[in-house]
Design a protein around this motif. Structure first.
Motif, PDB file in Angstrom:
ATOM      1  N   LEU A 192       0.852  -1.194   0.000  1.00  0.00           N
ATOM      2  CA  LEU A 192       0.000   0.000   0.000  1.00  0.00           C
ATOM      3  C   LEU A 192       0.882   1.237   0.000  1.00  0.00           C
ATOM      4  N   THR A 193       0.499   2.238  -0.778  1.00  0.00           N
ATOM      5  CA  THR A 193       1.191   3.518  -0.687  1.00  0.00           C
ATOM      6  C   THR A 193       0.758   4.212   0.606  1.00  0.00           C
ATOM      7  N   THR A 194       1.506   5.229   0.993  1.00  0.00           N
ATOM      8  CA  THR A 194       1.159   5.984   2.198  1.00  0.00           C
ATOM      9  C   THR A 194      -0.235   6.598   2.062  1.00  0.00           C
ATOM     10  N   GLU A 195      -0.537   7.099   0.881  1.00  0.00           N
ATOM     11  CA  GLU A 195      -1.855   7.714   0.665  1.00  0.00           C
ATOM     12  C   GLU A 195      -2.962   6.669   0.789  1.00  0.00           C
ATOM     13  N   GLU A 196      -2.715   5.465   0.289  1.00  0.00           N
ATOM     14  CA  GLU A 196      -3.710   4.397   0.410  1.00  0.00           C
ATOM     15  C   GLU A 196      -3.916   3.991   1.862  1.00  0.00           C
ATOM     16  N   MET A 197      -2.852   3.987   2.633  1.00  0.00           N
ATOM     17  CA  MET A 197      -2.982   3.680   4.058  1.00  0.00           C
ATOM     18  C   MET A 197      -3.864   4.711   4.746  1.00  0.00           C
ATOM     19  N   ILE A 198      -3.571   5.971   4.490  1.00  0.00           N
ATOM     20  CA  ILE A 198      -4.349   7.045   5.115  1.00  0.00           C
ATOM     21  C   ILE A 198      -5.816   6.929   4.721  1.00  0.00           C
ATOM     22  N   SER A 199      -6.057   6.652   3.441  1.00  0.00           N
ATOM     23  CA  SER A 199      -7.426   6.557   2.934  1.00  0.00           C
ATOM     24  C   SER A 199      -8.178   5.380   3.534  1.00  0.00           C
ATOM     25  N   GLN A 200      -7.523   4.225   3.616  1.00  0.00           N
ATOM     26  CA  GLN A 200      -8.200   3.005   4.076  1.00  0.00           C
ATOM     27  C   GLN A 200      -8.402   2.962   5.582  1.00  0.00           C
ATOM     28  N   TRP A 201      -7.467   3.536   6.342  1.00  0.00           N
ATOM     29  CA  TRP A 201      -7.480   3.321   7.783  1.00  0.00           C
ATOM     30  C   TRP A 201      -8.054   4.483   8.573  1.00  0.00           C
ATOM     31  N   SER A 202      -8.273   5.603   7.912  1.00  0.00           N
ATOM     32  CA  SER A 202      -8.827   6.749   8.637  1.00  0.00           C
ATOM     33  C   SER A 202     -10.329   6.572   8.830  1.00  0.00           C
ATOM     34  N   ILE A 203     -10.768   6.641  10.064  1.00  0.00           N
ATOM     35  CA  ILE A 203     -12.190   6.471  10.377  1.00  0.00           C
ATOM     36  C   ILE A 203     -12.983   7.682   9.925  1.00  0.00           C
ATOM     37  N   GLN A 204     -12.377   8.841  10.018  1.00  0.00           N
ATOM     38  CA  GLN A 204     -13.030  10.071   9.587  1.00  0.00           C
ATOM     39  C   GLN A 204     -12.030  10.897   8.781  1.00  0.00           C
ATOM     40  N   GLU A 205     -12.431  12.073   8.383  1.00  0.00           N
ATOM     41  CA  GLU A 205     -11.542  12.934   7.609  1.00  0.00           C
ATOM     42  C   GLU A 205     -10.261  13.210   8.396  1.00  0.00           C
ATOM     43  N   THR A 206      -9.141  12.873   7.796  1.00  0.00           N
ATOM     44  CA  THR A 206      -7.867  13.038   8.487  1.00  0.00           C
ATOM     45  C   THR A 206      -7.438  14.502   8.447  1.00  0.00           C
ATOM     46  N   PRO A 207      -7.146  15.097   9.600  1.00  0.00           N
ATOM     47  CA  PRO A 207      -6.677  16.495   9.612  1.00  0.00           C
ATOM     48  C   PRO A 207      -5.412  16.653   8.769  1.00  0.00           C
ATOM     49  N   GLN A 208      -5.294  17.772   8.090  1.00  0.00           N
ATOM     50  CA  GLN A 208      -4.154  18.014   7.226  1.00  0.00           C
ATOM     51  C   GLN A 208      -2.840  17.956   7.992  1.00  0.00           C
ATOM     52  N   ILE A 209      -2.861  18.421   9.238  1.00  0.00           N
ATOM     53  CA  ILE A 209      -1.626  18.430  10.027  1.00  0.00           C
ATOM     54  C   ILE A 209      -1.134  17.010  10.290  1.00  0.00           C
ATOM     55  N   LEU A 210      -2.074  16.066  10.456  1.00  0.00           N
ATOM     56  CA  LEU A 210      -1.687  14.676  10.665  1.00  0.00           C
ATOM     57  C   LEU A 210      -1.178  14.067   9.370  1.00  0.00           C
ATOM     58  N   LYS A 211      -1.839  14.393   8.243  1.00  0.00           N
ATOM     59  CA  LYS A 211      -1.349  13.913   6.947  1.00  0.00           C
ATOM     60  C   LYS A 211       0.080  14.386   6.697  1.00  0.00           C
ATOM     61  N   ASP A 212       0.339  15.664   7.002  1.00  0.00           N
ATOM     62  CA  ASP A 212       1.677  16.215   6.795  1.00  0.00           C
ATOM     63  C   ASP A 212       2.698  15.516   7.686  1.00  0.00           C
ATOM     64  N   ALA A 213       2.300  15.208   8.924  1.00  0.00           N
ATOM     65  CA  ALA A 213       3.197  14.520   9.847  1.00  0.00           C
ATOM     66  C   ALA A 213       3.541  13.128   9.328  1.00  0.00           C
ATOM     67  N   ILE A 214       2.528  12.421   8.823  1.00  0.00           N
ATOM     68  CA  ILE A 214       2.749  11.073   8.290  1.00  0.00           C
ATOM     69  C   ILE A 214       3.688  11.118   7.095  1.00  0.00           C
ATOM     70  N   ARG A 215       3.491  12.063   6.207  1.00  0.00           N
ATOM     71  CA  ARG A 215       4.358  12.180   5.030  1.00  0.00           C
ATOM     72  C   ARG A 215       5.783  12.560   5.420  1.00  0.00           C
ATOM     73  N   SER A 216       5.919  13.289   6.535  1.00  0.00           N
ATOM     74  CA  SER A 216       7.246  13.727   6.968  1.00  0.00           C
ATOM     75  C   SER A 216       8.107  12.565   7.448  1.00  0.00           C
TER      76      SER A 216
END
Length: 406
Positions: A47-71
């Protein structure tokens, strides 16, 4: 499957290795010098990182958390689905197959029919080692001795550095294998930051300590172990000897070990579980891990490099490369910045090797990703001295200044 070779062995040995490691969706292989194979592998679904975020997030993931994950610097990884239960016999069997395949493949590349084996894992039960040895013996590969390291991310590096520093291990044929299954139920999906950081994978190498890889000086090695009394890092909660067998006799620690008082850390003379620490449960890791790693690791790297430059201060002795455990890009870059400020032009290059490998954090296997990528990129040459280090939750760290002698 991808196979990368810089200085390949015979075509027949490479064919054998590929057949053995076809159990993995992806395998990378390279060589240090002309004799030392280094490899890593991934299993499960990619799975790509984006696919992980999409599949495992229960609700809309805050942008700050997305940025942290990508970092973190990862571009994806190998995972099991939510239905994967690591406690089942099927999961147990799969782990045995993976460890056996890596060990067998490495021994076949070296042309070895006997060797010492060092296994590293925090996510698998230590009794797997016994079955791995049995299956290797069934394939005509004799294991002279085996030790299992349960030092979390530090396990793979700890096994290699302990062997390089141990005079009794010097001159012996040794195989090192790490394997971790850190997806599925091992890391809770509700912790999106952690569950996107950890996946499945492992790696290994096979070399002769003291000959092919050796300490530059007996004082240029250190191991540090402590118990995290602050509760920042909860895996493993306590260092303790495996309790499957009740006849463990603690032995004197090697001279390069420093154990913080109250760490409850033991060595044992048991044949299978010697030098093994494990808590027996996974627990949850908190996001504060990064700062703790930085505080633990950077001062110890600096201390060992200072000691090296006190002993070898001529210009031609500058260390070009440091191969460190790869927890995340932000941690490695922070450590590198602080060391650069202290050492200036004498600071070794500390690459972030995980970029574009298609892997994320596979714990004790990360050090083998770093070694393989260094070999693929021709960063380590025969006769060169390099800094070698690993560290893990718990807390523990192993570090050494090592020379490649081939």
């Amino acid at each position: 499957m991808t196979l990368e070779t810089r200085k390949p062995f015979t075509k027949e040995k490479l064919r054998q290795f590929q057949e053995i490691t076809n159990v993995f969706p992806k395998t990378e292989l390279a060589f240090l010098g002309e004799r030392i194979p280094v490899m890593y592998a991934g299993w499960g679904n990619y799975l790509t990182t984006e696919e992980m975020i999409s599949q495992w997030s229960i609700q809309e993931t805050p942008q700050i958390l997305k940025d942290a994950i990508r970092s973190y610097g990862v571009s994806g990884g190998y995972f099991y689905g939510n239905d994967h239960d690591p406690s089942t016999p099927e999961a147990h069997e799969q782990s045995i197959i993976h460890m056996t395949a890596m060990a067998e493949g490495l021994m076949k590349l070296r042309g070895w029919v006997h060797a010492d084996l060092r296994l590293a894992t925090i996510s698998e039960h230590p009794d797997i080692a016994q079955e791995v040895v049995k299956r290797l013996e069934d394939k005509g590969l004799h294991i002279d001795g085996v030790k299992t390291y349960g030092l979390a991310c530090d396990g793979g590096g700890a096994a290699m550095i302990d062997a390089i520093a141990d005079p009794e291990a010097n001159g012996r044929q040794m195989v090192f294998v790490a394997a971790e299954n850190l997806s599925g139920k091992s890391v809770p999906r509700e912790n999106l930051a952690m569950s996107t950081l950890f996946g499945n994978g492992g790696g290994g190498t096979a070399f002769i300590p003291g000959e092919e890889l050796s300490l530059v000086h007996q004082d240029l090695v250190q191991a540090y172990v402590e118990k995290d009394v602050r509760g920042v890092i909860e895996v493993p909660r306590v260092y303790q000897v495996d309790m499957l067998r009740q006849d463990h006799t603690p032995i004197q620690l090697p001279y390069w070990y420093e154990v913080k008082e109250g760490a409850n850390f033991l060595f044992s003379d048991d044949v299978i579980a010697n030098e093994m620490t494990t808590s027996g449960n996974t627990g949850n890791m908190k996001i504060e891990t990064g700062p703790v790693f930085t505080q633990l690791v950077e001062p110890r790297v600096r201390k060992l490099l200072d000691k090296y430059y006190d002993l070898f201060h001529e210009e031609e002795n500058i260390i070009r490369l440091a191969i460190l455990h790869q927890p995340s890009k932000i941690i490695i870059e922070h450590i590198a910045r602080k060391l650069k400020k202290h050492f200036g032009e004498r600071c070794p290059e500390i690459p972030w090797f995980m970029q574009d490998t298609g892997f994320n954090n596979i714990s004790s296997g990360n050090i083998f990703i770093a070694m393989t990528e260094a070999a693929k990129r021709n960063l380590l040459h025969p006769g060169e001295v390099f800094f070698f280090g690993s560290f893990g939750i718990g807390l523990s760290a192993h570090m050494a200044v090592v020379q490649l002698n081939i």
